[in-house]
Design an enzyme around this catalytic site. Structure first.
Site, mmCIF file in Angstrom:
data_model
loop_
_atom_site.group_PDB
_atom_site.id
_atom_site.type_symbol
_atom_site.label_atom_id
_atom_site.label_comp_id
_atom_site.label_asym_id
_atom_site.label_seq_id
_atom_site.Cartn_x
_atom_site.Cartn_y
_atom_site.Cartn_z
ATOM 1 N N CYS A 117 -11.591 -68.560 15.256
ATOM 2 C CA CYS A 117 -10.659 -67.477 15.601
ATOM 3 C C CYS A 117 -10.749 -67.073 17.071
ATOM 4 O O CYS A 117 -9.934 -66.281 17.542
ATOM 5 C CB CYS A 117 -10.903 -66.280 14.710
ATOM 6 S SG CYS A 117 -10.915 -66.699 12.972
ATOM 7 N N HIS A 256 -9.203 -59.730 17.829
ATOM 8 C CA HIS A 256 -8.898 -60.647 16.731
ATOM 9 C C HIS A 256 -8.683 -59.821 15.468
ATOM 10 O O HIS A 256 -9.468 -58.933 15.144
ATOM 11 C CB HIS A 256 -10.062 -61.632 16.554
ATOM 12 C CG HIS A 256 -9.956 -62.431 15.295
ATOM 13 N ND1 HIS A 256 -8.781 -63.018 14.888
ATOM 14 C CD2 HIS A 256 -10.881 -62.720 14.332
ATOM 15 C CE1 HIS A 256 -8.982 -63.644 13.739
ATOM 16 N NE2 HIS A 256 -10.235 -63.474 13.384
ATOM 17 N N ASN A 286 -5.709 -62.344 8.397
ATOM 18 C CA ASN A 286 -6.432 -63.047 9.468
ATOM 19 C C ASN A 286 -5.781 -64.419 9.670
ATOM 20 O O ASN A 286 -5.930 -65.305 8.832
ATOM 21 C CB ASN A 286 -7.897 -63.179 9.053
ATOM 22 C CG ASN A 286 -8.746 -63.903 10.080
ATOM 23 O OD1 ASN A 286 -8.228 -64.529 10.997
ATOM 24 N ND2 ASN A 286 -10.053 -63.831 9.913
HETATM 25 O O1 UT7 Z 1 -12.163 -64.515 11.588
HETATM 26 C C1 UT7 Z 1 -13.458 -64.534 11.148
HETATM 27 C C2 UT7 Z 1 -13.396 -64.733 9.677
HETATM 28 N N1 UT7 Z 1 -14.110 -63.869 8.831
HETATM 29 C C3 UT7 Z 1 -14.201 -62.544 8.880
HETATM 30 O O2 UT7 Z 1 -13.805 -61.865 9.764
HETATM 31 C C4 UT7 Z 1 -14.849 -61.890 7.691
HETATM 32 C C5 UT7 Z 1 -15.772 -60.775 8.054
HETATM 33 N N2 UT7 Z 1 -16.213 -60.112 6.858
HETATM 34 C C6 UT7 Z 1 -15.447 -59.232 6.188
HETATM 35 O O3 UT7 Z 1 -14.350 -58.927 6.586
HETATM 36 C C7 UT7 Z 1 -16.029 -58.582 4.956
HETATM 37 O O4 UT7 Z 1 -17.399 -58.922 4.848
HETATM 38 C C8 UT7 Z 1 -15.288 -58.997 3.647
HETATM 39 C C9 UT7 Z 1 -13.883 -58.375 3.633
HETATM 40 C C10 UT7 Z 1 -15.188 -60.505 3.544
HETATM 41 C C11 UT7 Z 1 -16.028 -58.463 2.433
HETATM 42 O O5 UT7 Z 1 -16.145 -57.052 2.514
HETATM 43 P P1 UT7 Z 1 -17.530 -56.351 2.234
HETATM 44 O O6 UT7 Z 1 -17.304 -54.917 2.322
HETATM 45 O O7 UT7 Z 1 -18.541 -56.978 3.157
HETATM 46 O O8 UT7 Z 1 -17.783 -56.725 0.716
HETATM 47 P P2 UT7 Z 1 -18.989 -57.541 0.082
HETATM 48 O O9 UT7 Z 1 -18.904 -58.982 0.443
HETATM 49 O O10 UT7 Z 1 -20.259 -56.807 0.353
HETATM 50 O O11 UT7 Z 1 -18.653 -57.392 -1.463
HETATM 51 C C12 UT7 Z 1 -18.666 -56.124 -2.122
HETATM 52 C C13 UT7 Z 1 -18.242 -56.350 -3.560
HETATM 53 C C14 UT7 Z 1 -18.973 -57.513 -4.236
HETATM 54 O O12 UT7 Z 1 -19.191 -57.143 -5.581
HETATM 55 P P3 UT7 Z 1 -20.652 -56.620 -6.070
HETATM 56 O O13 UT7 Z 1 -21.592 -57.742 -5.765
HETATM 57 O O14 UT7 Z 1 -20.910 -55.390 -5.211
HETATM 58 O O15 UT7 Z 1 -20.445 -56.351 -7.501
HETATM 59 C C15 UT7 Z 1 -17.952 -58.628 -4.207
HETATM 60 O O16 UT7 Z 1 -18.124 -59.535 -5.264
HETATM 61 O O17 UT7 Z 1 -16.852 -56.669 -3.607
HETATM 62 C C16 UT7 Z 1 -16.667 -57.865 -4.387
HETATM 63 N N3 UT7 Z 1 -15.504 -58.581 -3.870
HETATM 64 C C17 UT7 Z 1 -14.260 -58.315 -4.296
HETATM 65 N N4 UT7 Z 1 -13.789 -57.459 -5.223
HETATM 66 C C18 UT7 Z 1 -12.462 -57.436 -5.412
HETATM 67 C C19 UT7 Z 1 -15.467 -59.523 -2.920
HETATM 68 N N5 UT7 Z 1 -14.187 -59.916 -2.706
HETATM 69 C C20 UT7 Z 1 -13.433 -59.177 -3.562
HETATM 70 C C21 UT7 Z 1 -12.045 -59.102 -3.816
HETATM 71 N N6 UT7 Z 1 -11.611 -58.238 -4.730
HETATM 72 N N7 UT7 Z 1 -11.152 -59.876 -3.152
#
Ligand code: UT7
Length: 333
Positions: A117, A256, A286
């Site tokens: 990105c 970004h 994104n």
């Molecule tokens: O361009 C570069 C590319 N990447 C990025 O920029 C990504 C950077 N990271 C992020 O934006 C965030 O880390 C995410 C949006 C990917 C995830 O958000 P988060 O607040 O860090 O959530 P998490 O990974 O800590 O997950 C929290 C919970 C988990 O459940 P448990 O384990 O707490 O029960 C996940 O399984 O949310 C769950 N989860 C979802 N729930 C509903 C993960 N994805 C989803 C979803 N819908 N799509």
């Protein structure tokens, strides 16, 4: 200021996105997610998805054509085409060669670069330095990705985040201020934080790589998140210092567009006000290497950027990579 010279300006911008919209409500029908989770955790409401006949070079060509038209430059005046992408049409030839063919830009050297990105800023930096060194006069830099083509739409942790698109900038030698500072960086120790494991020389495509899902994007979301906030601030402060500016001197911050929470945390740490920050992650998700180019083009065309404005671009991505650039906008004569 690059090498003590004020010699490069962006004279045209363009962007292209597919027409098909994939909303959070659509995704609710596909995976165990909710509109509420996606909105609050990412700020994304919808994204554009390319159809089966559309590849990265198609969107890149369209964005490039618009940037050329915006600048009033014809394809045969181009010296260089750089396409930044992690989703090339194929491993080789380069997507930039396909864009060259589509545009009829027969005088241009062409290459692709892979910086995730951060790709558009990497491409702009390369073009600027090529022009400053005296080798080229006009370069078309395009950030383009169809991340949907490498997304597992059964994996809720990635499929809600990405969209497809392309953003292009025409970069030209000039005698006025333009690019004031540019900085790139990378940390290859984070190579496994965001990757497409299969299909290359390490794991050539096979029935086994397909069965393992190695043709899909993999990401450690939390690690990328923490890295992103830290590096966006560090890279921004570095180019601000190089240009002798303070955050308050910036008219528009174009980060970004990965996640609204990343953007807001970085903006807050830089003490930027809400009206200094450009946001369209809600609309496109994104779009990887395209994101900053799409935002820049929208901001210019909507009048949000005027001559004399100072723009701070900052990106981060797979690699891990990062880049930041400050541009003093020059209106077309
Ligand atoms: O361009 C570069 C590319 N990447 C990025 O920029 C990504 C950077 N990271 C992020 O934006 C965030 O880390 C995410 C949006 C990917 C995830 O958000 P988060 O607040 O860090 O959530 P998490 O990974 O800590 O997950 C929290 C919970 C988990 O459940 P448990 O384990 O707490 O029960 C996940 O399984 O949310 C769950 N989860 C979802 N729930 C509903 C993960 N994805 C989803 C979803 N819908 N799509």
């Amino acid at each position: 200021m690059i090498n003590g010279k004020h010699h490069v300006i962006i004279t045209g911008t363009g962007h292209a996105v597919p027409t098909r919209v994939l909303s959070n409500l659509d995704l609710e029908q596909m995976v165990d997610t909710s509109d509420e989770w996606i909105r609050t955790r990412t700020g994304i409401l919808r994204r554009r998805i390319a159809d089966e006949h559309t590849a990265t070079s198609d969107l890149a060509t369209e964005a490039g054509r618009l940037a050329l038209a915006d600048a009033g430059v014809s394809p045969d005046e181009l010296d260089l085409i750089i396409v930044a992408t992690i989703t090339p049409d194929m491993l080789f030839p380069s997507t930039s060669c396909l864009v060259q063919k589509n545009l009829g830009a027969w005088g241009a050297a062409c290459y692709d670069l892979s910086a995730g990105c951060s790709g558009l800023i990497y491409g702009l930096d390369m073009a600027v330095r090529s022009i400053v060194s005296g080798g080229y006069r006009r370069a078309l830099v395009i950030g383009a990705d169809c991340v949907s083509k490498i997304t597992n739409f059964q994996d809720r942790t990635t499929c809600v985040l990405f969209g497809d698109g392309a953003g292009a900038c025409l970069v030209e030698a000039a005698d006025k201020a333009g690019v004031l500072a540019s900085y790139l960086g990378a940390d290859g120790s984070g190579w496994d934080k965001l990757l497409l494991r299969g299909g290359g020389s390490r794991h050539p495509a096979s029935a086994a790589t397909l069965a393992a899902g190695w043709h899909y994007i993999e990401m450690c979301g939390n690690d990328v998140f923490k890295f992103a906030v830290r590096i966006m601030v560090e890279a921004s402060l570095k180019v601000l210092a190089d240009a002798g500016l303070e955050p308050g001197d910036i008219d528009l911050f174009i980060p970004h567009q990965a996640n609204i929470r990343i953007i807001e945390s970085a903006a807050q740490r830089l003490n930027l006000k809400e009206d200094q920050v450009y946001i369209n992650v809600d609309e496109y998700g994104n779009t990887s290497a395209a994101s900053i180019g799409i935002a820049l083009d929208e901001a210019v065309r909507s009048g949000r950027i005027k001559g004399g404005d100072r723009i701070l671009l900052v990106g981060f991505g797979a690699g891990l990579t990062w880049g930041a650039m400050i541009i003093e906008w020059v209106d077309k004569a």
